[in-house]
Design a protein around this motif. Structure first.
Motif, PDB file in Angstrom:
ATOM      1  N   ILE A 199      73.557  33.558  22.861  1.00 30.96           N
ATOM      2  CA  ILE A 199      72.175  33.080  22.848  1.00 30.96           C
ATOM      3  C   ILE A 199      71.528  33.229  21.475  1.00 30.96           C
ATOM      4  CG2 ILE A 199      69.851  33.579  23.728  1.00 30.96           C
ATOM      5  CD1 ILE A 199      71.138  34.185  26.432  1.00 30.96           C
ATOM      6  N   VAL A 200      71.850  34.306  20.755  1.00 35.86           N
ATOM      7  CA  VAL A 200      71.177  34.650  19.509  1.00 35.86           C
ATOM      8  C   VAL A 200      71.962  34.128  18.303  1.00 35.86           C
ATOM      9  CG1 VAL A 200      70.394  36.570  18.053  1.00 35.86           C
ATOM     10  CG2 VAL A 200      70.153  36.703  20.541  1.00 35.86           C
ATOM     11  N   ASP A 201      71.268  33.482  17.377  1.00 40.86           N
ATOM     12  CA  ASP A 201      71.863  33.069  16.103  1.00 40.86           C
ATOM     13  C   ASP A 201      71.668  34.172  15.073  1.00 40.86           C
ATOM     14  OD1 ASP A 201      72.640  30.635  17.164  1.00 40.86           O
ATOM     15  OD2 ASP A 201      70.865  29.572  16.446  1.00 40.86           O
ATOM     16  N   LEU A 202      72.459  34.110  13.985  1.00 43.19           N
ATOM     17  CA  LEU A 202      72.449  35.190  13.001  1.00 43.19           C
ATOM     18  C   LEU A 202      72.246  34.658  11.589  1.00 43.19           C
ATOM     19  CD1 LEU A 202      72.974  38.213  12.288  1.00 43.19           C
ATOM     20  CD2 LEU A 202      75.395  37.602  12.068  1.00 43.19           C
ATOM     21  N   THR A 203      71.348  35.300  10.859  1.00 40.62           N
ATOM     22  CA  THR A 203      71.201  35.068   9.425  1.00 40.62           C
ATOM     23  C   THR A 203      71.913  36.190   8.678  1.00 40.62           C
ATOM     24  OG1 THR A 203      69.111  33.877   9.577  1.00 40.62           O
ATOM     25  CG2 THR A 203      69.557  34.996   7.514  1.00 40.62           C
ATOM     26  N   ILE A 204      72.696  35.807   7.684  1.00 38.86           N
ATOM     27  CA  ILE A 204      73.368  36.772   6.812  1.00 38.86           C
ATOM     28  C   ILE A 204      72.825  36.569   5.410  1.00 38.86           C
ATOM     29  CG2 ILE A 204      75.572  37.610   5.908  1.00 38.86           C
ATOM     30  CD1 ILE A 204      76.922  36.402   8.380  1.00 38.86           C
ATOM     31  N   GLY A 205      72.342  37.635   4.778  1.00 38.27           N
ATOM     32  CA  GLY A 205      71.737  37.525   3.461  1.00 38.27           C
ATOM     33  C   GLY A 205      72.520  38.242   2.380  1.00 38.27           C
ATOM     34  N   SER A 206      72.253  39.518   2.199  1.00 40.53           N
ATOM     35  CA  SER A 206      72.786  40.272   1.066  1.00 40.53           C
ATOM     36  C   SER A 206      74.310  40.333   1.035  1.00 40.53           C
ATOM     37  CB  SER A 206      72.227  41.694   1.069  1.00 40.53           C
ATOM     38  OG  SER A 206      70.831  41.689   0.857  1.00 40.53           O
ATOM     39  N   ALA A 207      74.960  40.253   2.188  1.00 39.82           N
ATOM     40  CA  ALA A 207      76.421  40.339   2.222  1.00 39.82           C
ATOM     41  C   ALA A 207      77.103  39.025   1.863  1.00 39.82           C
ATOM     42  CB  ALA A 207      76.878  40.793   3.615  1.00 39.82           C
ATOM     43  N   LEU A 208      76.337  37.940   1.772  1.00 46.58           N
ATOM     44  CA  LEU A 208      76.902  36.614   1.554  1.00 46.58           C
ATOM     45  C   LEU A 208      77.257  36.402   0.081  1.00 46.58           C
ATOM     46  CD1 LEU A 208      77.387  34.240   3.530  1.00 46.58           C
ATOM     47  CD2 LEU A 208      75.212  33.291   2.762  1.00 46.58           C
ATOM     48  N   ASP A 209      78.386  35.747  -0.163  1.00 41.80           N
ATOM     49  CA  ASP A 209      78.863  35.595  -1.546  1.00 41.80           C
ATOM     50  C   ASP A 209      77.895  34.826  -2.437  1.00 41.80           C
ATOM     51  OD1 ASP A 209      79.364  33.143  -0.242  1.00 41.80           O
ATOM     52  OD2 ASP A 209      81.211  32.764  -1.361  1.00 41.80           O
ATOM     53  N   ILE A 210      77.148  33.891  -1.879  1.00 42.65           N
ATOM     54  CA  ILE A 210      76.220  33.111  -2.715  1.00 42.65           C
ATOM     55  C   ILE A 210      75.008  33.936  -3.136  1.00 42.65           C
ATOM     56  CG2 ILE A 210      76.922  30.866  -1.799  1.00 42.65           C
ATOM     57  CD1 ILE A 210      74.391  30.947  -0.014  1.00 42.65           C
ATOM     58  N   PHE A 211      74.874  35.122  -2.543  1.00 41.12           N
ATOM     59  CA  PHE A 211      73.816  36.053  -2.931  1.00 41.12           C
ATOM     60  C   PHE A 211      74.397  37.336  -3.532  1.00 41.12           C
ATOM     61  CE2 PHE A 211      71.545  33.829   0.719  1.00 41.12           C
ATOM     62  CZ  PHE A 211      70.805  33.011  -0.116  1.00 41.12           C
ATOM     63  N   CYS A 264      66.633  35.343  26.710  1.00 42.08           N
ATOM     64  CA  CYS A 264      65.498  34.900  25.899  1.00 42.08           C
ATOM     65  C   CYS A 264      65.225  33.421  26.186  1.00 42.08           C
ATOM     66  CB  CYS A 264      65.802  35.115  24.419  1.00 42.08           C
ATOM     67  SG  CYS A 264      64.347  35.081  23.372  1.00 42.08           S
ATOM     68  N   PRO A 265      63.991  33.068  26.529  1.00 40.69           N
ATOM     69  CA  PRO A 265      63.697  31.710  27.014  1.00 40.69           C
ATOM     70  C   PRO A 265      63.793  30.610  25.955  1.00 40.69           C
ATOM     71  CG  PRO A 265      62.023  33.284  27.713  1.00 40.69           C
ATOM     72  CD  PRO A 265      62.825  33.945  26.649  1.00 40.69           C
ATOM     73  N   VAL A 266      63.712  30.960  24.657  1.00 41.97           N
ATOM     74  CA  VAL A 266      63.795  29.958  23.599  1.00 41.97           C
ATOM     75  C   VAL A 266      64.854  30.398  22.588  1.00 41.97           C
ATOM     76  CG1 VAL A 266      61.399  29.204  23.824  1.00 41.97           C
ATOM     77  CG2 VAL A 266      61.964  31.080  22.256  1.00 41.97           C
ATOM     78  N   ALA A 267      65.188  29.494  21.669  1.00 34.89           N
ATOM     79  CA  ALA A 267      66.153  29.828  20.621  1.00 34.89           C
ATOM     80  C   ALA A 267      65.637  31.009  19.806  1.00 34.89           C
ATOM     81  CB  ALA A 267      66.365  28.621  19.714  1.00 34.89           C
ATOM     82  N   VAL A 268      66.546  31.874  19.376  1.00 32.40           N
ATOM     83  CA  VAL A 268      66.137  33.050  18.613  1.00 32.40           C
ATOM     84  C   VAL A 268      67.152  33.316  17.505  1.00 32.40           C
ATOM     85  CG1 VAL A 268      67.238  34.564  20.317  1.00 32.40           C
ATOM     86  CG2 VAL A 268      65.571  35.516  18.717  1.00 32.40           C
ATOM     87  N   THR A 269      66.643  33.601  16.321  1.00 34.68           N
ATOM     88  CA  THR A 269      67.477  33.972  15.182  1.00 34.68           C
ATOM     89  C   THR A 269      67.196  35.419  14.814  1.00 34.68           C
ATOM     90  OG1 THR A 269      67.489  31.713  14.304  1.00 34.68           O
ATOM     91  CG2 THR A 269      68.042  33.480  12.773  1.00 34.68           C
ATOM     92  N   TYR A 270      68.266  36.196  14.701  1.00 35.11           N
ATOM     93  CA  TYR A 270      68.171  37.593  14.301  1.00 35.11           C
ATOM     94  C   TYR A 270      68.635  37.734  12.855  1.00 35.11           C
ATOM     95  CZ  TYR A 270      69.677  42.406  13.587  1.00 35.11           C
ATOM     96  OH  TYR A 270      69.864  43.654  13.038  1.00 35.11           O
ATOM     97  N   ALA A 271      67.968  38.606  12.094  1.00 37.04           N
ATOM     98  CA  ALA A 271      68.373  38.919  10.727  1.00 37.04           C
ATOM     99  C   ALA A 271      68.252  40.417  10.518  1.00 37.04           C
ATOM    100  CB  ALA A 271      67.504  38.178   9.714  1.00 37.04           C
ATOM    101  N   GLY A 272      69.186  40.980   9.756  1.00 34.83           N
ATOM    102  CA  GLY A 272      69.089  42.391   9.421  1.00 34.83           C
ATOM    103  C   GLY A 272      70.395  43.140   9.565  1.00 34.83           C
ATOM    104  N   GLY A 273      70.964  43.553   8.426  1.00 40.04           N
ATOM    105  CA  GLY A 273      72.121  44.434   8.443  1.00 40.04           C
ATOM    106  C   GLY A 273      73.474  43.780   8.511  1.00 40.04           C
TER     107      GLY A 273
END
Length: 254
Positions: A223-235, A197-206
């Protein structure tokens, strides 16, 4: 190397975690509703030096909460949700490091290069993130707009990513079919995104555990960064703690 990226998802004026595919005009299936406001989370991310996160406004009624987060952590958060060429500069002036745009770029399910040019004139390439959030079809992944309910004619492929990369600083890609389900990442999509992937990319989901950070790192060659949402303790999640994610980022940076 793969980094953890934080998020603040706003729905009906509150910080929430929802099942992405359930979002419509009537509401959404909710995993978590926070007792804290958006500024609280922005302050938390600022305190721990977490950068590159995003504030996403899902529908109406989120404007003031979004602005409070951007003002709390100026330059530390990206903003998406109803961004157009008319309002993009205002969010940047309010403190967003970048604006994230998706639905505005489509007209009758077709990608509009004219609209892309218009918003680039307001933001510059270096402060624009293209949201290529998508849903899986029989023919592969296609960008989904209007709160992930409308599948467009634009596929997510190596060719389309390469073509769009010249017009933005980053990509943000939610796998809408698994968003909020904590049932595991879409490994095939992550692998595709990691194929140069030619630019920075963030993936979210699951994402559901610290192991997913390791898995994304392996599948995408870092190459890919990750967002964690529902599984995170602060959520309200039990799969992974924010402290674990902070330590992961520190280890990768070292």
């Amino acid at each position: 190397m793969t980094q953890f990226r934080p998020c603040i998802d706003l729905h009906q004026g509150k910080v929430k975690q929802i099942v992405g595919g359930s979002l419509n005009d009537k509401g959404a299936k909710e995993n978590f509703i926070s007792e804290y406001n958006a500024a609280y989370y922005a302050s938390l991310y600022r305190e721990h030096g977490l950068t590159g996160g995003h504030v996403i406004a899902l529908g109406k009624g989120n404007h003031e909460e979004a602005l409070s987060a951007l003002r709390t952590y100026p330059g530390g958060l990206q903003f998406g949700g109803g961004v157009t060429a008319r309002n993009a500069a205002g969010y940047l002036e309010a403190g967003a490091s970048h604006v994230i745009v998706t639905s505005y770029l489509f007209k009758d399910k077709e990608f509009s290069w004219d609209r892309l040019d218009k918003i680039k004139r307001e933001t510059g390439v270096d402060r624009l993130v293209l949201d290529l959030s998508c849903r899986r079809t029989e023919d592969g992944w296609y960008i989904a707009t209007d709160r992930w309910q409308t599948i467009t004619s634009m596929p997510v492929t190596h060719e389309s990513l390469t073509e769009l990369a010249d017009h933005c600083d980053e990509f943000l890609i939610h796998a809408a079919d698994v968003e909020g389900l904590q049932a595991g990442i879409d490994e095939e999509l992550v692998s595709l995104l990691g194929q140069g992937c030619p630019v920075a990319v963030t993936y979210a989901g699951g994402a559901r555990s610290l192991e997913d950070l390791k898995r994304v790192n392996d599948l995408s060659n870092g190459i890919v960064d990750l967002t964690i949402g529902s599984a995170l303790d602060i959520f309200g999640g039990q799969g992974v703690t924010l402290d674990d994610c902070i330590l992961w980022n520190q280890a990768q940076s070292a």
